[in-house]
Design a protein around this motif. Sequence first.
Motif: not given
Length: 566
Positions: A539-566
Amino acid sequence: MIGGYLKNERYEETIELYREMRSNGVEVDGRTCTFALKACTKLLDFESGREIMRTAEENGVVNNCFFGSSTISFLVKFDRIDEARIIFDELLDRDVVCWNSMSGGYVQVGSFDMAFDLFFEMQACGIRPSLVTIAGLIQACIGIGSLRHGKCIHGLLNGFGMSCDILVVTSLIDMYGKLGDIESASQLFNEMPTKNLVSWNTMISGYVQNGLVSEAFSLFRELILSARVFDSGTMASLLQGCAQLSSLDNGKVLHGSVLRRGLESNIIITTALVDLYAKSGALKLASSVFDAMKEKNVISWTAMLMGLVQNGHADEAFPIFSQMQEERVDANAVTFVSLIHACAYTGSLKKGQSIHAYLTRQQFVLDEILRTALIDMYGKCGIKTADKLLSLDAMNHGIYVVLSNIYAEGGRWSEVDYIRDLMRKRGLRKTPGYSMIEVANIVHTFMAGDDSHPYWDEISSMVEDLRKQIEDSGYVPDTRCVLRNVDEKMKVRLLWGHSERLAIAFGLISTPSGSLIRITKNLRVCSDCHTVTKYISNIVRREIIVRDVNRFHHFVDGKCSCGDYW
């Protein structure tokens, strides 16, 4: 002659010549014993080393500072740190090399506080530290995870005249990168008058470790444009960066560079390729690289095994593990965690119990990650009794939390109350979740439902605006993530108070449009927040990186780099 053998890494001949000298009645001195003991250290020959130490004592050379330093290094190599300290304390003449050997020994065995204590003692004795001293202390700072200690060591460098030494500065860059202060690492790197390939690789690795993959590639391009070569270390870091982003196209380009440079036999590179392709969902390519590897270590096997589990082929993980055992490769904790996850996904309770029994027989240290994996496996395989799961570690608060969550997901609220009451009686507390975001060099921390921030009105308004837009886009709240006995309306309200949503909202109102938003969370991101963040990135057309206790999640254009597995 004996020194020549040692210098040319002919360690067995070094020891043979030493023994020949002894059998011919030639008297050995401190230097001879030092050379022979160093060869034993390289060959990991403890018995021969002991023999040399006895000879040195008989010949009265044990107090020789050169031999003493080598003795300390030898004993440390075999984890005899207390014995090494006795030797150190008995030395009459201790030069900086002796101090470095002892301090380095403490760092090697993880006794970082002792390394700092020895440094202070060294200063009190008027011994000026060397580059090796400082490099060891920097590693100790990394070991204890103390940025404050690291900055103190950094502050001492000017006084010692080492602030421009390329080895020390590169070690500092590594330290700042590993401790999360990537800005200080970058500043040091940019200010270096002279850089070598190790410096470049350290900075590239630091960017990757902190989720700044685009910055890592930018620096790589700068490296190439400066007419410098790169090596396997450069490639390994960049491949890890591609794996973080699940960037298959960039990974294939790097794979091509690996082949052109003849690096395909490098086990670190090929393992990184297996990991990259697996995390990008290209399981056939991962298998192809893995099968072509002439040499595999535990990390290689584990990367392939994890890839199978992550890509929905958990049942194929067990034959891979059997092959690994046939090759006599010892599994590590990550291997077993992956296997336990495979048991959970396939509902293989008997295999899970067999793995648990094996870990118990082998007296394998069950850290929190392993214990949590076992609890998750037992829960998913239908074993949900408190007695069974708490037997894993009755004083580990994480087990109580997971068990409480299992009961809550099943709507068994009386059992939830029982577990929470049990925690209170045993003095255990759940780790509170929080999310952090840095804006204008100030770190802002948010707790769930926290309305104490000075910009709360603006944050609350942004959260509400995001909620409306996301719901209009088809979002349906997953209230299973709220493990409290309240009605559905309250569950939805609680979801929108989760700390990562507040941090993202603050980032949106506090940073320029289109800029990257970076969030750090101390716990695992819940599945609903993961879904919401994908919607927000679109919606906001921004890259969002969330680092949780397991890994980095790179959110771009409605998708996450983890492929919805973490």
